[in-house]
Motif scaffolding. Structure first.
Motif, PDB file in Angstrom:
ATOM      1  N   TYR A 271      -5.426 105.430  71.947  1.00  0.00           N
ATOM      2  CA  TYR A 271      -5.545 103.976  71.267  1.00  0.00           C
ATOM      3  C   TYR A 271      -5.605 102.877  72.178  1.00  0.00           C
ATOM      4  O   TYR A 271      -5.250 103.199  73.515  1.00  0.00           O
ATOM      5  CB  TYR A 271      -4.254 103.853  70.562  1.00  0.00           C
ATOM      6  CG  TYR A 271      -4.012 105.089  69.405  1.00  0.00           C
ATOM      7  CD1 TYR A 271      -4.624 105.040  68.414  1.00  0.00           C
ATOM      8  CD2 TYR A 271      -2.875 105.946  69.492  1.00  0.00           C
ATOM      9  CE1 TYR A 271      -4.699 105.892  67.367  1.00  0.00           C
ATOM     10  CE2 TYR A 271      -2.929 106.935  68.545  1.00  0.00           C
ATOM     11  CZ  TYR A 271      -3.550 106.822  67.424  1.00  0.00           C
ATOM     12  OH  TYR A 271      -3.662 107.955  66.451  1.00  0.00           O
ATOM     13  N   ASP A 272      -6.349 101.865  71.731  1.00  0.00           N
ATOM     14  CA  ASP A 272      -6.515 100.549  72.414  1.00  0.00           C
ATOM     15  C   ASP A 272      -5.624  99.615  71.937  1.00  0.00           C
ATOM     16  O   ASP A 272      -5.606  99.204  70.794  1.00  0.00           O
ATOM     17  CB  ASP A 272      -7.876 100.104  72.508  1.00  0.00           C
ATOM     18  CG  ASP A 272      -8.933 101.228  73.425  1.00  0.00           C
ATOM     19  OD1 ASP A 272      -8.491 101.810  74.233  1.00  0.00           O
ATOM     20  OD2 ASP A 272     -10.056 101.540  72.857  1.00  0.00           O
ATOM     21  N   LEU A 273      -5.019  98.856  72.729  1.00  0.00           N
ATOM     22  CA  LEU A 273      -4.129  97.679  72.529  1.00  0.00           C
ATOM     23  C   LEU A 273      -4.556  96.512  73.054  1.00  0.00           C
ATOM     24  O   LEU A 273      -4.723  96.356  74.402  1.00  0.00           O
ATOM     25  CB  LEU A 273      -2.551  98.168  73.047  1.00  0.00           C
ATOM     26  CG  LEU A 273      -1.489  97.170  72.919  1.00  0.00           C
ATOM     27  CD1 LEU A 273      -1.279  96.411  71.514  1.00  0.00           C
ATOM     28  CD2 LEU A 273      -0.165  97.241  73.440  1.00  0.00           C
ATOM     29  N   ALA A 274      -4.570  95.296  72.222  1.00  0.00           N
ATOM     30  CA  ALA A 274      -4.834  94.132  72.792  1.00  0.00           C
ATOM     31  C   ALA A 274      -3.520  93.178  72.656  1.00  0.00           C
ATOM     32  O   ALA A 274      -3.022  93.212  71.847  1.00  0.00           O
ATOM     33  CB  ALA A 274      -6.037  93.581  71.838  1.00  0.00           C
ATOM     34  N   ILE A 275      -3.346  92.696  73.878  1.00  0.00           N
ATOM     35  CA  ILE A 275      -2.272  91.746  74.153  1.00  0.00           C
ATOM     36  C   ILE A 275      -2.884  90.380  74.262  1.00  0.00           C
ATOM     37  O   ILE A 275      -3.457  90.247  75.253  1.00  0.00           O
ATOM     38  CB  ILE A 275      -1.446  92.155  75.330  1.00  0.00           C
ATOM     39  CG1 ILE A 275      -1.019  93.522  75.269  1.00  0.00           C
ATOM     40  CG2 ILE A 275      -0.099  90.988  75.439  1.00  0.00           C
ATOM     41  CD1 ILE A 275      -0.148  94.054  76.355  1.00  0.00           C
ATOM     42  N   LEU A 276      -2.678  89.431  73.214  1.00  0.00           N
ATOM     43  CA  LEU A 276      -3.158  88.040  73.268  1.00  0.00           C
ATOM     44  C   LEU A 276      -1.957  87.452  73.954  1.00  0.00           C
ATOM     45  O   LEU A 276      -0.838  87.109  73.528  1.00  0.00           O
ATOM     46  CB  LEU A 276      -3.209  87.656  71.600  1.00  0.00           C
ATOM     47  CG  LEU A 276      -3.802  86.196  71.406  1.00  0.00           C
ATOM     48  CD1 LEU A 276      -4.957  86.052  72.037  1.00  0.00           C
ATOM     49  CD2 LEU A 276      -3.959  85.905  69.981  1.00  0.00           C
ATOM     50  N   CYS A 277      -2.510  86.581  75.092  1.00  0.00           N
ATOM     51  CA  CYS A 277      -1.750  85.691  75.650  1.00  0.00           C
ATOM     52  C   CYS A 277      -2.555  84.626  76.256  1.00  0.00           C
ATOM     53  O   CYS A 277      -3.673  84.733  76.323  1.00  0.00           O
ATOM     54  CB  CYS A 277      -0.877  86.541  76.547  1.00  0.00           C
ATOM     55  SG  CYS A 277      -1.979  87.389  77.816  1.00  0.00           S
ATOM     56  N   ASN A 278      -1.795  83.662  76.737  1.00  0.00           N
ATOM     57  CA  ASN A 278      -2.100  82.421  77.250  1.00  0.00           C
ATOM     58  C   ASN A 278      -1.692  82.135  78.637  1.00  0.00           C
ATOM     59  O   ASN A 278      -0.471  81.596  78.484  1.00  0.00           O
ATOM     60  CB  ASN A 278      -2.338  81.343  76.165  1.00  0.00           C
ATOM     61  CG  ASN A 278      -2.744  79.960  76.947  1.00  0.00           C
ATOM     62  OD1 ASN A 278      -3.302  79.799  77.683  1.00  0.00           O
ATOM     63  ND2 ASN A 278      -2.598  78.790  76.115  1.00  0.00           N
ATOM     64  N   PRO A 279      -2.319  82.495  79.813  1.00  0.00           N
ATOM     65  CA  PRO A 279      -1.517  82.097  80.891  1.00  0.00           C
ATOM     66  C   PRO A 279      -1.147  80.626  80.993  1.00  0.00           C
ATOM     67  O   PRO A 279      -0.146  80.327  82.029  1.00  0.00           O
ATOM     68  CB  PRO A 279      -2.476  82.448  81.967  1.00  0.00           C
ATOM     69  CG  PRO A 279      -3.491  83.293  81.309  1.00  0.00           C
ATOM     70  CD  PRO A 279      -3.459  82.973  79.782  1.00  0.00           C
ATOM     71  N   GLU A 280      -1.743  79.800  80.537  1.00  0.00           N
ATOM     72  CA  GLU A 280      -1.441  78.323  80.691  1.00  0.00           C
ATOM     73  C   GLU A 280      -0.446  77.830  79.753  1.00  0.00           C
ATOM     74  O   GLU A 280       0.005  76.561  79.761  1.00  0.00           O
ATOM     75  CB  GLU A 280      -2.724  77.559  80.487  1.00  0.00           C
ATOM     76  CG  GLU A 280      -3.881  77.889  81.358  1.00  0.00           C
ATOM     77  CD  GLU A 280      -5.201  76.975  81.133  1.00  0.00           C
ATOM     78  OE1 GLU A 280      -5.169  76.126  80.316  1.00  0.00           O
ATOM     79  OE2 GLU A 280      -6.413  77.143  81.794  1.00  0.00           O
ATOM     80  N   GLU A 281       0.270  78.657  78.544  1.00  0.00           N
ATOM     81  CA  GLU A 281       1.278  78.176  78.002  1.00  0.00           C
ATOM     82  C   GLU A 281       2.390  78.003  78.851  1.00  0.00           C
ATOM     83  O   GLU A 281       2.872  78.607  79.695  1.00  0.00           O
ATOM     84  CB  GLU A 281       1.283  79.105  76.885  1.00  0.00           C
ATOM     85  CG  GLU A 281       2.324  78.822  75.867  1.00  0.00           C
ATOM     86  CD  GLU A 281       2.492  79.859  74.692  1.00  0.00           C
ATOM     87  OE1 GLU A 281       3.217  79.438  73.799  1.00  0.00           O
ATOM     88  OE2 GLU A 281       2.049  80.780  74.739  1.00  0.00           O
ATOM     89  N   LYS A 282       3.014  76.861  78.609  1.00  0.00           N
ATOM     90  CA  LYS A 282       4.116  76.474  79.412  1.00  0.00           C
ATOM     91  C   LYS A 282       5.400  77.254  78.980  1.00  0.00           C
ATOM     92  O   LYS A 282       6.199  77.485  80.004  1.00  0.00           O
ATOM     93  CB  LYS A 282       4.406  74.801  78.903  1.00  0.00           C
ATOM     94  CG  LYS A 282       3.422  73.947  79.691  1.00  0.00           C
ATOM     95  CD  LYS A 282       3.940  72.421  79.408  1.00  0.00           C
ATOM     96  CE  LYS A 282       2.727  71.639  80.085  1.00  0.00           C
ATOM     97  NZ  LYS A 282       3.159  70.193  79.677  1.00  0.00           N
TER      98      LYS A 282
END
Length: 282
Positions: free
Chosen positions: A194-205
């Motif tokens: 299975y493939d898992l996508a992890i949605l993230c934003n490195p710039e989020e404070k």
């Protein structure tokens, strides 16, 4: 991967796309040969995607067969949603203003062919809209609000092949060829079920999970036989490549995280946080 161009009637197609097979929609829907085909990419260029139309059933059946339809049913629904279009306009506001700033009129129509436009200055905007609404041929209409002094995306709709202007057709053939030949490769540490996508934003404070936590999630996924990949808001059009979505950005119903959750859920992915939870917590 076989590439199929599906149209209502092949005789109506004024273009020839190299490296693909042209198929009548009726043939694709009924011929056992296509039902047995594995891993096909299906570019649905039918005249209409309205509910229960031939074009609608082409994308629906393609997904059921394990093929990769463009557009997907979820994209067809997104194109009808003024809420989704408004959110897209807000997310791309800076790019929209930059791209359309030289336009003198109060309305502008942008033709998008496989993520490209005949005017290079609009390529970036075209690419972003294509990622949000992945459909081969699109027409986006923008209006200028005098009071706010800025452009807004009013609507975006599929273009029928026959509606492509004669002078644009050589360009469409070329960008289609480039698109078909483009190979997307994604690194995988090892084969995974299975493939898992992890949605993230490195710039989020103040993200819900910091860098160390994200790293631990990746390692935990690998230990369970999952191939985890970090994605960001630009990867909306890729959600169909995954089996699950783990949202590690701060969620909000008026935010791209909610749109990601909706699309992932509509495509049958396991989603955390799911759309209903985001609604309740906003």
């Amino acid at each position: 991967m076989p590439i199929l161009i599906v149209v209502n009637d092949p005789r109506d197609l004024p273009l020839q796309f190299e490296g693909s097979e042209l198929v009548a929609a009726k043939t694709y829907l009924t011929d056992p040969h296509y039902a047995a085909m594995r891993g096909a990419k299906v570019f649905n260029l039918c005249r209409s995607y309205r509910y229960q139309s031939t074009g609608y059933y082409v994308s629906l059946l393609a997904a059921a067969r394990g093929h990769k339809p463009v557009p997907k049913i979820s994209t067809i629904q997104d194109l009808k949603s003024q809420t989704i279009i408004r959110v897209a306009s807000e997310e791309l506001e800076e790019l929209i203003q930059k791209s359309l700033s030289p336009i003198q009129s109060n309305e502008f129509t942008l033709s998008i062919y496989f993520g490209r436009n005949v005017a290079k200055r609009h390529d970036l905007l075209s690419s972003h809209l294509f990622k949000l609404f992945e459909s081969p041929l699109l027409r986006a209409v923008f209006v200028f609000n005098e009071k706010e002094h800025k452009w807004h995306l009013q609507n975006i709709n599929p273009i029928a092949v026959n509606d492509i202007p004669e002078e644009h057709r050589p360009f469409v053939v070329e960008v289609a060829r480039e698109y078909f030949q483009r190979r997307r490769t994604f690194s995988r540490k090892k084969a995974a079920r299975y493939d898992l996508a992890i949605l993230c934003n490195p710039e989020e404070k103040e993200p819900p999970s910091d860098v160390k936590a994200i790293d631990r999630f990746e390692k935990a996924a690998e230990s369970l036989g999952l191939a985890a990949e970090l994605i960001d808001r630009e990867d909306y059009g890729r959600l169909g490549e995954f089996d699950a979505l783990f949202i590690r950005e701060t969620t909000n119903v008026l935010h791209h995280t909610y749109r990601f959750a909706q699309k992932a859920a509509a495509e049958g992915l396991v989603v955390v946080d799911d759309p209903e939870s985001i609604l309740k917590c906003t």
